[in-house]
Motif scaffolding. Structure first.
Motif, PDB file in Angstrom:
ATOM      1  N   LEU A  70      47.181  -4.524  54.682  1.00 57.63           N
ATOM      2  CA  LEU A  70      47.003  -5.943  54.378  1.00 57.63           C
ATOM      3  C   LEU A  70      47.098  -6.742  55.670  1.00 57.63           C
ATOM      4  O   LEU A  70      47.885  -6.395  56.561  1.00 57.63           O
ATOM      5  CB  LEU A  70      48.094  -6.437  53.426  1.00 57.63           C
ATOM      6  CG  LEU A  70      48.156  -5.834  52.020  1.00 57.63           C
ATOM      7  CD1 LEU A  70      49.388  -6.344  51.285  1.00 57.63           C
ATOM      8  CD2 LEU A  70      46.891  -6.156  51.227  1.00 57.63           C
ATOM      9  N   ILE A  73      48.057 -10.572  56.610  1.00 55.39           N
ATOM     10  CA  ILE A  73      48.591 -11.826  56.071  1.00 55.39           C
ATOM     11  C   ILE A  73      48.352 -12.931  57.098  1.00 55.39           C
ATOM     12  O   ILE A  73      48.724 -12.777  58.268  1.00 55.39           O
ATOM     13  CB  ILE A  73      50.119 -11.703  55.814  1.00 55.39           C
ATOM     14  CG1 ILE A  73      50.466 -10.386  55.094  1.00 55.39           C
ATOM     15  CG2 ILE A  73      50.627 -12.926  55.057  1.00 55.39           C
ATOM     16  CD1 ILE A  73      49.872 -10.210  53.743  1.00 55.39           C
ATOM     17  N   CYS A 127      50.073 -14.713  44.300  1.00 54.78           N
ATOM     18  CA  CYS A 127      50.322 -13.301  44.665  1.00 54.78           C
ATOM     19  C   CYS A 127      51.594 -12.791  44.001  1.00 54.78           C
ATOM     20  O   CYS A 127      51.657 -11.631  43.560  1.00 54.78           O
ATOM     21  CB  CYS A 127      50.400 -13.168  46.183  1.00 54.78           C
ATOM     22  SG  CYS A 127      51.563 -14.307  46.964  1.00 54.78           S
ATOM     23  N   SER A 136      41.439  -3.302  45.255  1.00 52.51           N
ATOM     24  CA  SER A 136      42.316  -3.947  46.236  1.00 52.51           C
ATOM     25  C   SER A 136      43.698  -4.103  45.606  1.00 52.51           C
ATOM     26  O   SER A 136      43.875  -3.878  44.403  1.00 52.51           O
ATOM     27  CB  SER A 136      41.763  -5.318  46.629  1.00 52.51           C
ATOM     28  OG  SER A 136      41.889  -6.201  45.532  1.00 52.51           O
ATOM     29  N   CYS A 148      47.991  -8.465  44.747  1.00 52.13           N
ATOM     30  CA  CYS A 148      48.329  -9.707  45.455  1.00 52.13           C
ATOM     31  C   CYS A 148      47.122 -10.239  46.224  1.00 52.13           C
ATOM     32  O   CYS A 148      46.864 -11.450  46.226  1.00 52.13           O
ATOM     33  CB  CYS A 148      49.529  -9.509  46.370  1.00 52.13           C
ATOM     34  SG  CYS A 148      49.359  -8.143  47.540  1.00 52.13           S
ATOM     35  N   ALA A 149      46.371  -9.337  46.874  1.00 49.53           N
ATOM     36  CA  ALA A 149      45.186  -9.771  47.619  1.00 49.53           C
ATOM     37  C   ALA A 149      44.125 -10.298  46.657  1.00 49.53           C
ATOM     38  O   ALA A 149      43.475 -11.318  46.920  1.00 49.53           O
ATOM     39  CB  ALA A 149      44.632  -8.618  48.449  1.00 49.53           C
ATOM     40  N   CYS A 203      45.026 -13.826  45.478  1.00 48.99           N
ATOM     41  CA  CYS A 203      45.164 -14.896  46.481  1.00 48.99           C
ATOM     42  C   CYS A 203      43.863 -15.692  46.587  1.00 48.99           C
ATOM     43  O   CYS A 203      42.816 -15.139  46.908  1.00 48.99           O
ATOM     44  CB  CYS A 203      45.527 -14.295  47.841  1.00 48.99           C
ATOM     45  SG  CYS A 203      45.638 -15.548  49.129  1.00 48.99           S
ATOM     46  N   ILE A 231      45.950 -13.343  52.046  1.00 46.35           N
ATOM     47  CA  ILE A 231      46.242 -11.901  51.959  1.00 46.35           C
ATOM     48  C   ILE A 231      44.908 -11.185  51.860  1.00 46.35           C
ATOM     49  O   ILE A 231      44.171 -11.372  50.882  1.00 46.35           O
ATOM     50  CB  ILE A 231      47.094 -11.552  50.710  1.00 46.35           C
ATOM     51  CG1 ILE A 231      48.397 -12.338  50.711  1.00 46.35           C
ATOM     52  CG2 ILE A 231      47.382 -10.053  50.676  1.00 46.35           C
ATOM     53  CD1 ILE A 231      49.265 -12.076  49.473  1.00 46.35           C
ATOM     54  N   ARG A 232      44.586 -10.412  52.889  1.00 43.71           N
ATOM     55  CA  ARG A 232      43.347  -9.636  52.850  1.00 43.71           C
ATOM     56  C   ARG A 232      43.673  -8.161  52.837  1.00 43.71           C
ATOM     57  O   ARG A 232      44.526  -7.698  53.603  1.00 43.71           O
ATOM     58  CB  ARG A 232      42.478  -9.951  54.072  1.00 43.71           C
ATOM     59  CG  ARG A 232      41.881 -11.341  54.026  1.00 43.71           C
ATOM     60  CD  ARG A 232      40.686 -11.477  54.977  1.00 43.71           C
ATOM     61  NE  ARG A 232      40.301 -12.876  55.145  1.00 43.71           N
ATOM     62  CZ  ARG A 232      39.581 -13.566  54.274  1.00 43.71           C
ATOM     63  NH1 ARG A 232      39.162 -12.992  53.172  1.00 43.71           N
ATOM     64  NH2 ARG A 232      39.281 -14.826  54.500  1.00 43.71           N
ATOM     65  N   PHE A 233      42.994  -7.417  51.979  1.00 43.77           N
ATOM     66  CA  PHE A 233      43.197  -5.975  51.871  1.00 43.77           C
ATOM     67  C   PHE A 233      41.992  -5.249  52.466  1.00 43.77           C
ATOM     68  O   PHE A 233      40.864  -5.708  52.360  1.00 43.77           O
ATOM     69  CB  PHE A 233      43.336  -5.574  50.387  1.00 43.77           C
ATOM     70  CG  PHE A 233      43.290  -4.093  50.169  1.00 43.77           C
ATOM     71  CD1 PHE A 233      44.400  -3.303  50.434  1.00 43.77           C
ATOM     72  CD2 PHE A 233      42.122  -3.471  49.724  1.00 43.77           C
ATOM     73  CE1 PHE A 233      44.353  -1.930  50.251  1.00 43.77           C
ATOM     74  CE2 PHE A 233      42.068  -2.097  49.533  1.00 43.77           C
ATOM     75  CZ  PHE A 233      43.187  -1.328  49.796  1.00 43.77           C
TER      76      PHE A 233
END
Ligand code: SF4
Ligand code: SF4
Ligand code: SF4
Length: 270
Positions: A22, A24, A35, A161, A164-165, A168, A173-175
């Motif tokens: 992830l 952030i 998230c 993913s 949480c990502a 969002c 938050i990127r996965f």
């Protein structure tokens, strides 16, 4: 064991073929806590009773039922307040002290995607992982079993993913695969926290300022874990290891146990 030889580490990520992670970006976080909700929903975690402590941060810390918490940093200014919102959760360290210190085989383990996951049935509740974690992550449920983020291992192993990502709305938050996440953050002008620390964190931060402004710690592998692996772990076969390591890690991370004045008086007076 913490001598830099990743091939020998119990927790190392050298066996992981496609490490996921992830990124952030606190700058993008609006503290909606979608998230937190998405994580609870996916992992079927109940709510925690909380009280109003005078800040919007709620709950104030991770719990056994909260794997992902948004920490509010409030900076008063002439008019109003400047906020920074910083996600707290397991960082899925490449060099994971929690795994290296754990005396129960299989209680903590590395997934194929590089996450640090747990098996409650194998956890013996010794809490050594708490002392070995530099991010104050592991919590314990009412059965005294470890509880923490698993990087949604059940989702990402099926090509999804993390919850949480997905929940969002801002991209804070990127996965994805770890290397492209780092490249994208760097290209956008951010400094990446966790790119190389502890053999690379699975959860990194894209920051514009110093990491200390975000209340992030210097990622540290406690010296006592190396001693535990080379000297004390072998003693565990005769049942002495966990107690000895607990005392050792406590000493190295917190310091010697203070003797209460009344305890001293009692000892001296008897
Ligand atoms: S953040 Fe703590 S609990 Fe998570 S992998 Fe690292 S040492 Fe283990
Ligand atoms: S990765 Fe999954 S378990 Fe971890 S905080 Fe996000 S939603 Fe929760
Ligand atoms: S869902 Fe995204 S924007 Fe909302 S609190 Fe979480 S990280 Fe911040």
């Amino acid at each position: 064991m913490a001598n830099g030889n990743a091939q020998q580490k119990l927790s190392g990520t050298d066996v992981v073929k496609a490490r996921k992670g992830l990124m952030i970006t606190p700058d993008l976080c609006i503290a909606c806590r979608g998230c937190q909700t998405a994580c609870k929903q996916w992992n079927k975690l109940p709510g925690d009773a909380t009280t109003n402590s005078g800040t919007y941060e709620n709950p104030p810390a991770l719990t056994a039922h909260l794997y992902n918490q948004i920490h509010f940093i409030e900076k008063p200014k002439d008019v109003g307040i400047d906020w920074l919102f910083v996600r707290r959760a397991c960082m899925h360290c490449g060099e994971a002290g929690c795994m290296d210190i754990c005396p129960a085989p299989g209680a903590l383990f590395r997934t194929d995607e590089g996450a640090v996951a747990f098996n409650k049935e194998k956890c013996i509740g010794c809490k050594l992982c708490v002392a070995a974690c530099p991010f104050d992550v592991p919590r314990y449920d009412s059965d005294n079993k470890i509880s923490k983020c698993t990087l949604c291992s059940d989702r990402i192993s099926n090509g999804l993913s993390t919850a949480c990502a997905k929940g969002c709305p801002t991209g804070a938050i990127r996965f994805g695969s770890r290397d492209p996440l780092i490249s994208a953050a760097s290209a956008a002008g951010y400094t990446v926290y966790g790119e190389k620390d502890l053999e690379g964190l699975g959860v990194m931060f894209a920051l514009k300022g110093d990491y200390k402004e975000y209340n992030l710690p210097q990622p540290t592998y406690h010296a006592g874990i190396a001693l535990w692996n080379s000297v004390i772990r072998p003693l565990s076969v005769i049942g002495l290891g966990a107690v000895a390591a607990g005392a050792l890690i406590h000493y190295l991370t917190i310091g010697p146990k203070d003797v209460e004045p009344d305890e001293t008086a009692k000892k001296g007076g008897e």
